[in-house]
Motif scaffolding. Structure first.
Motif, mmCIF file in Angstrom:
data_model
loop_
_atom_site.group_PDB
_atom_site.id
_atom_site.type_symbol
_atom_site.label_atom_id
_atom_site.label_comp_id
_atom_site.label_asym_id
_atom_site.label_seq_id
_atom_site.Cartn_x
_atom_site.Cartn_y
_atom_site.Cartn_z
ATOM 1 N N TYR A 125 -9.860 20.889 -4.452
ATOM 2 C CA TYR A 125 -9.571 22.327 -4.428
ATOM 3 C C TYR A 125 -10.203 23.019 -5.632
ATOM 4 O O TYR A 125 -10.693 24.143 -5.541
ATOM 5 N N ARG A 134 -13.724 24.009 -4.944
ATOM 6 C CA ARG A 134 -13.940 24.937 -3.835
ATOM 7 C C ARG A 134 -13.389 26.320 -4.153
ATOM 8 O O ARG A 134 -13.990 27.340 -3.790
ATOM 9 N N ILE A 135 -12.271 26.357 -4.813
ATOM 10 C CA ILE A 135 -11.556 27.620 -5.008
ATOM 11 C C ILE A 135 -11.341 27.910 -6.497
ATOM 12 O O ILE A 135 -11.730 28.961 -7.003
#
Lengths: 329, 314
Positions: free
Chosen positions: B87, B90-91
């Motif tokens: 995560y 990606r974010i």
């Protein structure tokens, strides 16, 4: 410092307590009787202080490539462990100096838990501490050398090496804290036989106490602290800086209140690589200011606590304990 | 029941490295606190080095010789941990990138080479953000340690550098995963052309580190103030983490004023922790607090090397 004398040929030494089989092991340390705080004769500090307050900076060296003790690995991850070695070496490049400045600014001396190899590796630090009037006591050779598994002869050799190293800086070795608190049941007696006067290995009391190391020696415990100690506070108990400060103040405030009736000791044990970090050092300064804002506090070294106790209270306590238990004179 | 101890041998009394100075030949002791070590130019009193850990934790980390902090540790396949860490790539990292860009601040990507290999788009965004890159080994589980064969370790370093260069990223320095090195790592890095490393946590300014085949600059490696130490390993609250950083910044700023010589604050932060929605405001508050300090400025590897009085003077 010369290497300690070579070990005696008694490896295995089955008569030592460490090698007694389960079931034959002593069930207590065997060197102090029960002594309730309630009803004790009053311990008076110089100036009728309520609390003898002392700081124990642990000035240590952890080896880059230590011999691995079969009973306790020196590093938590692997050996060598760059992260853990270098974090501890932060003491000698940065942390030590922050600690020294905050204590010197407030005229508080340290009683130094010294890896005596520091006398050779970092003699400037040792000289600086001596110049400030700090006491040096031994915390073993390196903090990667434990007493677990050491024969009594080897333990004696470490004690002698400590006397020699600290002696070179003009101090007498009076006190002791076994590296990582790894003594055998015989260690305290060996210390007394070597002429030391107090130990910090016992956590059983808020006052010094006589320790029974045989009839030939007067030897006392001085309260050190495994609770008021930056590594347990910050790293074992995960305390953030504010909670550490609150905890230290609570400990002091309580002992100061109780000390009105009977003298107490407060020790704060510190490690420059932990407390000397920029995010923690101001909390240390603020705590020292808090202590300094009280007027009935004595600021001795550990040696001075032990000496005062031995001279003024040791016999009183021994007599009281004899009456309490009936069978001890 | 307490376990019975094993006797120690004579080597536990021998002290072969007892001498003035260190018990190795990498560097001499020094006083970094009271001797000027840094000069960032006339107006900068506090350098802020943001080390953003850009990591990939493989699903099958071996755990040799130890399991890294944050590694998948539940029974295989630990997809829960694996995807939560991913995560960050990606974010989380984009939240942090945006927060820094909005404040005109820079950072260094402590970048696992396999992140660049797997996510070249992220590598491009890092490049475009103006972050410099510190090569952080192959991946979060590729630990450099004494048990490796020297050839294996040399190949790990070569592969990491080659993967980064394939994405047009030229590393400004090196960071070993989990701050772990073998006794050979500094020399192998030097032989691979690396000139700076951030693995040793003993100092607050760079120093010359003797590898045995030439020197390498040892850069401060903040671990105590990292989010993985304070938030993850110690499970502190976000407010406490922020308070720690504020306390450190305040202290270092005062020391800079008192000594007339600047200080360096290093923060090692992980997108899988600080890039979470519930923490990103904390990250922004930290940046605003730091940005509000008079004479504070974010710095990168080249700035820190140039500021080092010791390295300048050879």
């Amino acid at each position: 410092m010369p290497a300690p004398d070579s070990p005696s040929p008694i490896a295995g030494h089955p008569t030592e307590s460490a090698y007694l089989p389960p079931g034959a092991r002593p069930v207590d340390t065997g060197d102090y009787p029960y002594a309730p705080m309630r009803g004790r004769p009053r311990l008076r500090w110089p100036g009728d202080a309520r609390v003898a307050f002392w700081i124990a900076p642990n000035v240590e060296h952890y080896e880059w490539q230590p011999p691995v003790n079969p009973n306790r690995t020196p590093y938590p991850r692997t050996t060598p462990d760059v992260l853990n070695y270098s974090w501890r070496d932060y003491t000698h490049r940065v942390g030590f100096r922050r600690i020294v400045e905050e204590m010197a600014k407030r005229d508080i001396r340290g009683s130094v838990s010294l890896s005596v190899s520091v006398c050779d590796h970092f003699p400037d630090e040792v000289r600086q501490m001596c110049d400030l009037g700090w006491e040096l006591f031994s915390h073993g050779l390196y903090n990667t050398r434990y007493f677990y598994g050491m024969s009594l002869e080897d333990q004696r050799a470490v004690i002698r090496a400590s006397q020699e190293a600290i002696g070179r800086f003009g101090q007498r070795l009076d006190g002791w804290l076994t590296p990582a608190i790894t003594p055998s049941l015989e260690t305290q007696r060996l210390l007394a036989e070597a002429g030391l006067r107090y130990t910090l290995d016992y956590f059983h009391d808020d006052q010094p106490m006589p320790l029974d190391v045989g009839p030939d020696h007067r030897f006392v415990t001085v309260p050190y602290s495994i609770e008021m100690n930056d590594i347990p506070l910050a790293h074992w108990n995960n305390m953030a800086v504010d909670e550490m400060l609150t905890t230290l103040k609570a400990q002091f405030d309580r002992l100061y209140a109780e000390g009105a009736e009977n003298g107490r000791v407060m020790c704060f044990a510190i490690h420059p690589f932990v407390l000397g970090q920029p995010h923690r050092i101001d909390a240390f300064a603020e705590f020292l200011d808090h202590v300094k804002s009280h007027d009935q506090v004595w600021y001795p070294t550990a040696r001075e606590i032990a000496a005062h106790y031995e001279a003024t209270h040791y016999d009183t306590m021994t007599d009281w304990l004899g009456q309490l238990h009936g069978d001890r004179a | 029941m307490s376990r019975q101890i094993t006797p120690t041998g004579p080597e536990h009394l021998q002290m072969p490295k007892l001498r003035a100075g260190m018990d190795h030949d990498f560097y001499a002791p020094r006083d970094t606190w009271s001797v000027p070590r840094l000069d960032f130019g006339p107006d900068v009193h506090l350098g802020i080095w943001l080390q953003i850990a850009v990591e990939w934790f493989p699903l099958d980390i071996s755990g040799q010789p130890f399991l890294p902090i944050g590694a998948p540790a539940r029974p295989w396949p630990d997809s829960e941990t694996y995807t939560q860490r991913d995560y960050g790539n990606r974010i989380g990292i984009y939240r942090m990138m945006d927060a820094l860009a909005a404040r005109g601040m820079t950072a260094s990507a402590f970048l696992n080479a396999r992140v660049a290999q797997r996510y070249p788009i992220l590598a491009r965004y890092i490049r475009e953000a103006g972050w410099d890159v510190v090569a952080a080994g192959l991946d979060a589980g590729a630990i450099h340690h004494e048990g490796l064969h020297e050839d294996t370790e040399r190949a790990m370093i070569a592969e990491a550098l080659s993967l980064l260069r394939a994405e047009r990223l030229e590393p400004a320095g090196w960071h070993s995963p989990s701050w772990s090195q073998s006794t050979r790592t500094p020399r192998l890095l030097r032989e691979a052309g690396i000139t700076a490393m951030a693995d040793w946590a003993n100092d607050e300014a760079p120093y010359a580190f003797q590898t045995g085949t030439g020197t390498i600059a040892s850069l401060p490696a903040a671990f105590e103030l990292s989010d993985r130490e304070i938030l993850f390993a110690r499970q502190a609250r976000l407010a406490d983490f922020e308070a720690n950083i504020t306390a450190a910044a305040r202290r270092l700023t005062r020391e800079a004023a008192d000594s007339g010589t600047p200080r360096l604050l290093c923060l090692n932060l992980s997108p899988w922790l600080m890039g979470q929605p519930f923490r990103i405001n904390g990250f922004e508050r930290i940046l605003d607090m730091l940005g509000g300090i008079d004479g504070a400025r974010t710095v990168q590897v080249a700035d820190i090397l140039a500021a080092s009085l010791d390295l300048r003077n050879g």
